[in-house]
Motif scaffolding. Structure first.
Motif, short mmCIF file in Angstrom:
data_model
loop_
_atom_site.label_atom_id
_atom_site.label_comp_id
_atom_site.label_asym_id
_atom_site.label_seq_id
_atom_site.Cartn_x
_atom_site.Cartn_y
_atom_site.Cartn_z
N GLY A 285 0.81 -1.21 0.00
CA GLY A 285 0.00 0.00 0.00
C GLY A 285 0.84 1.26 0.00
O GLY A 285 0.56 2.21 -0.74
N ILE A 286 1.88 1.28 0.83
CA ILE A 286 2.78 2.44 0.87
C ILE A 286 3.48 2.62 -0.48
O ILE A 286 3.63 3.74 -0.98
CB ILE A 286 3.80 2.29 2.00
N TYR A 287 3.92 1.51 -1.06
CA TYR A 287 4.56 1.58 -2.38
C TYR A 287 3.59 2.16 -3.41
O TYR A 287 3.97 3.03 -4.21
CB TYR A 287 5.01 0.19 -2.82
N SER A 288 2.35 1.70 -3.41
CA SER A 288 1.37 2.19 -4.38
C SER A 288 1.11 3.68 -4.19
O SER A 288 0.98 4.44 -5.16
CB SER A 288 0.06 1.40 -4.24
N TRP A 289 1.00 4.10 -2.94
CA TRP A 289 0.85 5.53 -2.65
C TRP A 289 2.04 6.31 -3.22
O TRP A 289 1.87 7.38 -3.82
CB TRP A 289 0.77 5.73 -1.14
N ALA A 290 3.24 5.76 -3.04
CA ALA A 290 4.45 6.44 -3.51
C ALA A 290 4.49 6.56 -5.03
O ALA A 290 4.98 7.56 -5.57
CB ALA A 290 5.69 5.72 -3.01
N VAL A 291 3.99 5.54 -5.74
CA VAL A 291 3.97 5.60 -7.20
C VAL A 291 3.15 6.79 -7.68
O VAL A 291 3.58 7.55 -8.56
CB VAL A 291 3.42 4.27 -7.79
N VAL A 292 1.97 6.97 -7.11
CA VAL A 292 1.12 8.10 -7.49
C VAL A 292 1.76 9.41 -7.10
O VAL A 292 1.76 10.39 -7.86
CB VAL A 292 -0.28 7.95 -6.85
N TRP A 293 2.35 9.45 -5.90
CA TRP A 293 3.01 10.68 -5.45
C TRP A 293 4.19 11.05 -6.34
O TRP A 293 4.38 12.23 -6.68
CB TRP A 293 3.49 10.49 -4.01
N LEU A 294 4.97 10.07 -6.76
CA LEU A 294 6.12 10.35 -7.62
C LEU A 294 5.67 10.89 -8.97
O LEU A 294 6.35 11.77 -9.55
CB LEU A 294 6.96 9.08 -7.81
N ARG A 295 4.56 10.39 -9.49
CA ARG A 295 4.04 10.93 -10.76
C ARG A 295 3.69 12.40 -10.62
O ARG A 295 3.92 13.20 -11.54
CB ARG A 295 2.79 10.16 -11.18
N GLU A 296 3.15 12.77 -9.47
CA GLU A 296 2.75 14.17 -9.25
C GLU A 296 3.96 15.05 -8.93
O GLU A 296 4.04 16.19 -9.38
CB GLU A 296 1.75 14.24 -8.10
N PHE A 297 4.87 14.51 -8.16
CA PHE A 297 6.02 15.29 -7.67
C PHE A 297 6.99 15.62 -8.80
O PHE A 297 7.42 16.77 -8.95
CB PHE A 297 6.72 14.50 -6.56
N ILE A 298 7.35 14.62 -9.59
CA ILE A 298 8.26 14.83 -10.72
C ILE A 298 7.60 14.21 -11.94
O ILE A 298 7.83 13.02 -12.24
CB ILE A 298 9.65 14.18 -10.47
N PRO A 299 6.75 14.95 -12.64
CA PRO A 299 6.04 14.39 -13.79
C PRO A 299 7.00 13.74 -14.79
O PRO A 299 8.07 14.27 -15.08
CB PRO A 299 5.34 15.61 -14.40
N ARG A 300 6.60 12.59 -15.26
CA ARG A 300 7.32 11.79 -16.27
C ARG A 300 8.53 11.07 -15.71
O ARG A 300 8.72 9.88 -15.96
CB ARG A 300 7.74 12.64 -17.47
N TYR A 301 9.37 11.74 -14.92
CA TYR A 301 10.62 11.13 -14.46
C TYR A 301 10.54 10.58 -13.04
O TYR A 301 11.37 9.76 -12.64
CB TYR A 301 11.77 12.13 -14.56
N GLY A 302 9.58 11.02 -12.26
CA GLY A 302 9.49 10.56 -10.87
C GLY A 302 9.29 9.07 -10.76
O GLY A 302 9.77 8.44 -9.82
#
Length: 542
Positions: free
Chosen positions: A101-118
């Motif tokens: 669950g934490i990993y899945s949350w992080a995937v979405v957060w990384l997309r928002e934090f650094i678009p494309r490269y996160g």
């Protein structure tokens, strides 16, 4: 529930259902490279909160399938009622599902934090969470994702630098890349304008996989590395003693006669005879008659006897406690070495927080008392017999150092690494997997030993009460593996050397590096300029 949410939940569940098939007994290891694609597709265009709960759902389903053997251990040997066992299993797997669950949350957060490269940093998050799982609350690194590849020898040789965590990193990276590629293709079939091709991730993934495969292939095809001059011939005993009667005094003589019969099959052709964990149904140090019996058997084999037995000790106030020990006994009665188990099984060998929070609990499995931890990392010395290719001379071969991991300890990479760092030239694990019954757990447990061999490039000899008994060479090849619940006397020859891999010298540098990367990303997010709230106008200085 709308169709989008239902589709996302179905995809998350699909990954959870696929995960158990990646591990023994199913052994569909290659499935791991695509099993998490549905979950990653479900995480596209969703919120962080929903991503977390979908990940928890996927992880709980997956770990329930992987660890269903827990019910067998608790009901058959712990005498826990079946409904309570299933409730405990669900609590355990829900806890493990939180990591997904934490990993899945992080995937979405990384997309928002650094678009494309996160998204490129998502595998680092997975590895960091696996490392936390290895140590948090005593640690439970059972069936880390990388273990699914224990039969793919060319791919797992990279563990001699990166550990099992490096293989997990690659599996997540491939799943992510394939999911991103599918998301790029989907608009073509719907007539939409496609998103930009994820060529950066595709290129990085391809380069890393080619490099990993090339490294493993070259290592396995290097003859000079595969021919250590010293070898050890070990006699491995699998007595198949029923766990229900193991400590029953009425069966003691029958148990010892079984050990006698199996040990005699080796004659004098082995350098060491190895029995399983807690092999003796008594306290070895306190049974003079049985001590003489074991000495006689070692003398007959003309080789030391390595066996497990509890050791009784006392606190300063004279309260007793036990150690789960492995003894190396010579034919003349000299104890050549002893190792006391360092990492104990919570709720199996001791109750955590028993003196305060969990005072009302007793151990979930039957045994002979509560144990204390030993110091860990102790190596023993063995003098093999002189023979061709063994640096032999009329006076005998050179002494060889080895380490012994007892049962559960072998799933902890750094604990086993300490034996290699202390000079071990081969490794032994003794275990009693009788608690697991005829479940997938013995095969899962054995698969993890393959990685300990590859990480340190040291051969492993394994003696188990009910199986799997066998041996693994320094590069992860399974030399011998016995079936479950049979009496076996297995003679194996394994190499002894001291290659000192990067991993055995430096440990989990890669995994801790992933933790550092995750921490830096969190700090960058904490200190980055905040975007203005919707409906407000940013004021710029004149």
């Amino acid at each position: 529930m709308d169709r989008t949410r239902a589709r996302q939940i179905a995809l998350a569940c699909a990954s959870g259902v696929l995960l158990p098939f990646c591990f023994p007994k199913f052994d569909l290891g290659l499935l791991a490279w695509v099993a998490l694609i549905p979950l990653h597709l479900a995480l596209d265009s969703t919120t962080r909160r929903r991503a977390f709960w979908m990940g928890c759902l996927s992880g709980t389903i997956g770990f329930t399938g992987i660890m269903a053997w827990v019910v067998t251990a608790m009901t058959t040997y712990g005498k826990v009622p079946l409904p309570v066992s299933y409730a405990i299993l669900l609590l355990l797997t829900a806890y493990l599902g939180i990591y997904v669950g934490i990993y899945s949350w992080a995937v979405v957060w990384l997309r928002e934090f650094i678009p494309r490269y996160g998204i490129l940093f998502a595998p680092c998050v997975w590895v960091a969470l696996e490392l936390i799982r290895t140590y948090f609350l005593s640690g439970l690194p059972w069936c880390l994702l990388g273990y699914s590849q224990y039969r793919e020898l060319e791919l797992i040789q990279v563990a001699d630098h990166l550990g099992v965590y490096g293989v997990s990193f690659l599996i997540i990276l491939v799943n992510l890349t394939l999911a991103e590629f599918i998301l790029w293709l989907m608009p073509f079939f719907r007539g939409f304008h496609p998103r930009k091709l994820p060529w950066e991730m595709t290129t990085i993934t391809a380069l890393l996989m080619i490099s990993t495969w090339s490294y493993g292939t070259s290592l396995l095809n290097s003859p000079g590395l595969l021919l250590p001059r010293t070898s050890i011939t070990a006699g491995l005993v699998q007595p198949n003693v029923d766990q229900a009667v193991k400590w029953d005094e009425a069966y003691r003589e029958e148990t010892m006669q079984r050990f006698d019969r199996l040990t005699s099959r080796f004659g004098t052709g082995v350098d060491v005879v190895i029995w399983p964990e807690a092999a003796t149904p008594f306290l070895f140090e306190r049974e003079a008659g049985y001590q003489l019996q074991l000495m006689a058997w070692a003398d007959r084999a003309q080789a030391p006897l390595l066996f497990g037995s509890p050791a009784l000790r006392f606190y300063p106030d004279r309260r007793p406690y036990l150690l789960n020990s492995a003894y190396l006994l010579s034919a003349d009665g000299t104890i050549l070495g002893r190792y006391d188990k360092h990492h104990l099984v919570p709720f199996g060998e001791y109750i955590p927080l028993k003196s305060s929070l969990l005072f009302f609990l007793d151990k979930l499995v039957e045994g002979i008392g509560d144990f204390e931890a030993g110091p860990g990392g102790t190596v023993m010395t063995l003098a093999p017999k002189a023979r061709a290719g063994n640096d032999g001379n009329p006076g005998g071969a050179r002494p060889v150092k080895f380490g012994v991991a007892i049962c559960y300890e072998v799933i902890f990479p750094d604990l086993v690494r300490q034996f290699a760092a202390n000079g071990a030239e081969f490794l032994v694990t003794i275990t009693n997997d009788g608690w697991f019954g005829n479940s997938s757990a013995p095969a899962q447990h054995f698969a993890m030993v393959v990685f300990r061999s590859v990480e340190n490039h040291l051969a492993f000899a394994r003696a188990a009460n009910t199986g799997i008994t066998g041996a693994i060479d320094p590069f992860g090849r399974i030399i011998r593996a016995t079936p479950l619940f049979t009496e076996e006397a297995v003679q194996v020859t394994i190499p002894a050397w001291q290659p000192r891999t990067f991993y055995s010298r430096h440990g989990d540098v890669f995994a801790y590096g992933c933790v550092v990367i995750c921490a830096l990303l969190c700090l960058l997010n904490l200190f980055r300029p905040k975007e203005p709230e919707p409906g407000t106008t940013a004021i710029t200085p004149a």
